[in-house]
Motif scaffolding. Sequence first.
Motif, short mmCIF file in Angstrom:
data_model
loop_
_atom_site.label_atom_id
_atom_site.label_comp_id
_atom_site.label_asym_id
_atom_site.label_seq_id
_atom_site.Cartn_x
_atom_site.Cartn_y
_atom_site.Cartn_z
N LYS A 182 76.65 -28.87 -72.81
CA LYS A 182 76.85 -29.42 -72.21
C LYS A 182 76.94 -28.88 -70.91
O LYS A 182 75.86 -27.69 -71.17
N PRO A 183 76.48 -28.03 -69.54
CA PRO A 183 75.88 -27.77 -68.21
C PRO A 183 77.13 -26.09 -68.60
O PRO A 183 78.22 -27.03 -68.48
N ARG A 184 76.58 -25.02 -68.22
CA ARG A 184 77.32 -24.00 -67.39
C ARG A 184 77.70 -24.23 -66.78
O ARG A 184 79.17 -24.06 -65.89
N PHE A 185 77.18 -24.76 -65.60
CA PHE A 185 77.93 -25.31 -64.30
C PHE A 185 77.52 -26.41 -63.76
O PHE A 185 76.88 -27.76 -64.13
N SER A 186 78.83 -27.20 -62.97
CA SER A 186 79.66 -27.96 -62.99
C SER A 186 78.49 -28.67 -61.64
O SER A 186 78.76 -29.60 -61.40
N TYR A 187 77.72 -27.60 -61.00
CA TYR A 187 76.79 -28.18 -60.16
C TYR A 187 75.47 -27.40 -59.99
O TYR A 187 75.46 -26.62 -60.38
N ARG A 188 74.22 -28.61 -60.12
CA ARG A 188 73.12 -27.63 -60.18
C ARG A 188 72.25 -28.16 -59.25
O ARG A 188 72.12 -30.33 -59.44
N GLY A 189 71.94 -28.41 -58.21
CA GLY A 189 70.99 -29.06 -57.38
C GLY A 189 70.15 -28.60 -56.88
O GLY A 189 69.39 -27.10 -56.95
N LEU A 190 69.21 -29.78 -56.10
CA LEU A 190 68.36 -30.14 -55.41
C LEU A 190 68.74 -29.77 -54.45
O LEU A 190 68.27 -31.59 -54.05
N ALA A 452 84.45 -17.91 -61.72
CA ALA A 452 84.80 -19.64 -61.95
C ALA A 452 84.74 -19.56 -60.24
O ALA A 452 84.79 -21.11 -60.60
N LEU A 453 84.88 -19.29 -59.42
CA LEU A 453 84.85 -20.01 -58.98
C LEU A 453 82.67 -20.59 -58.39
O LEU A 453 82.92 -20.89 -57.13
N VAL A 454 82.70 -19.96 -58.86
CA VAL A 454 81.26 -19.72 -58.70
C VAL A 454 81.13 -21.51 -58.98
O VAL A 454 80.28 -21.62 -60.11
N MET A 455 80.62 -22.41 -57.77
CA MET A 455 80.38 -24.02 -58.60
C MET A 455 78.81 -23.63 -59.29
O MET A 455 79.13 -24.71 -60.15
N GLY A 456 78.06 -23.13 -59.05
CA GLY A 456 76.36 -23.55 -59.64
C GLY A 456 75.92 -23.22 -58.78
O GLY A 456 76.26 -21.69 -57.57
N GLY A 457 74.42 -23.27 -58.74
CA GLY A 457 73.31 -23.39 -57.27
C GLY A 457 73.25 -24.22 -56.97
O GLY A 457 72.35 -25.34 -57.90
N GLU A 458 71.52 -23.71 -56.23
CA GLU A 458 70.42 -25.22 -55.82
C GLU A 458 69.26 -25.11 -55.50
O GLU A 458 69.84 -23.03 -54.73
N VAL A 459 68.68 -25.24 -55.73
CA VAL A 459 67.23 -25.24 -54.61
C VAL A 459 67.07 -25.69 -53.97
O VAL A 459 66.83 -26.88 -54.34
#
Length: 538
Positions: A182-190, A452-459
């Motif tokens: 399962k993913p660590r973060f819900s938002y994994r962006g590009l 918990a408020l960090v949705m994830g990240g993006e490159v």
Amino acid sequence: MLAMMGRIGIQKIFLGILLIDVLVIRSVAADNAKDLKIWPLPVSVSYGHDRLYLGNDLELTTDGRMYSDASGILKDGFFRLLHILNGDHVIEANTFHFINSSLVIEGIHVVIASSGNELQHGVDESYKLSVPMQGNPSFAYIEAKTVYGALHALETFSQICYFNFSTRVIEVHQVPWTIFDKPRFSYRGLLIDTSRHFLPIRMIKKVIDSMTYAKLNVLHWHIVDTESFPLEIPSYPKLWNGTYSSSERYTMAEAAEIVRYAQRRGIHILAEIDVPGHAKSWGVGYPSLWPSINCTQPLDVSSNFTFEVIDGILSDISKVFKYKFVHLGGDEVNTSCWTSTPHISNWLEKKGLNESEAYQYFVLEAQRMASSYGYDIINWEETFVNFGSKLSRKTVIHHWLRGGVVQQATAAGFQCIVSNQESWYLDNLGTTWQEFYANEPLMNITKPKQQALVMGGEVCMWGERVDGSDIEQTIWPRAAAAAERLWTSYDNLAKNSTEVTERLAHFRCLLNQRGVAAAPLTGRGRAAPVEPGSCYKQ
């Protein structure tokens, strides 16, 4: 040939005990991970030392009691798997005569617990994948809460399959497998940028396909900017005048096709309409949006027409871009055009606003409009830095510039996305994949409530120096390094990037084999190979 001869058999198979519950699942230890070639690394893995062979007529079977696959998302994912596995290899029909039939995998059985296939933010992407050694017939098994978790499982399955040039068949090594993931973060962006250079739809689709291989799930489409406005806006068709040329445009129907294409692969499309700055191209078709002919951005804050146009854009895109969020930019706003233009300066004086307050007024009005169309809003960090407490409480702060912003924003109760430019900007060719891998979104955030408020990240693949000719090798493999950081549980992440070099090199070569122009690991950015040699050593 596997890709041509694979058939879909949708049928019910009732199992007393699913085999994926029989084997012991354990976290991936460092000494265990070195033997794996899966990217990104799963949460927990159990594997053996045997091998099985994929049959020529690999089947997809499902338990249709919950998920019927009426939309065909799972079926399409299975056909893509067959295409990937077969690649350009020729699977010879007479090669199976020497193989014990009990060692041939006849199909993949998928059980999905949810009946729906709507792609919502935070959708459950977890899965279990099992490839048992015994079975008659022999099957691989997938359990997932949603079809999107099942798609991830199919990708993982593809990475444990190998074409054997001696036997001329596709083999599954290290059987038996049991994987929970399962993913660590819900938002994994590009992020891609189609204003600085236009990207053909076919290239955008290639980028979407490549994202699925690394389990990224948000394509942030920075559609328009100062340089060009390539998206059709039916409510204000002259905005299209701000394109580079009449052939470098996207119709709304084409935008809808990109959204549909991505959704069927489990990827959200986040549309960005950056206001009030970065908007010079808007005034090519509607010059009254400029403060003046000699001072062309930010957009004229004093004009009702400015906000009518923004409302029209949001109304039009809301019919196509169905992701929960819209990105409204708000960054790098130089307000000097407002104070130096007489009619705007007079408006400010009449309203009793200084230029900073006018900036705030503009951002909040744009947020209000977006909210009226059902969107939650993402803004670049300058909006929080300048007037954070006044922002809509649903605002997501997109960090890119200053240290400490994520800690401050989460402490104030805002959600955040991390894209710090020194580590996750792909246009910075001096940033190595090791630096991409080491960048931790929760750096210096120790309180669970803030984490918990960090949705994830993006490159971010800003487009000043990339177009269809070089975008893939600028994105990959460095984006894959960030993808593992965003997917894999923190405890399973390598503490030293040298521990993952061989596995990432394998993934980079896998991308090349799938037609993705991923650059070598050695060197910086999109460096070319330095000398003859194996793909796995570059």
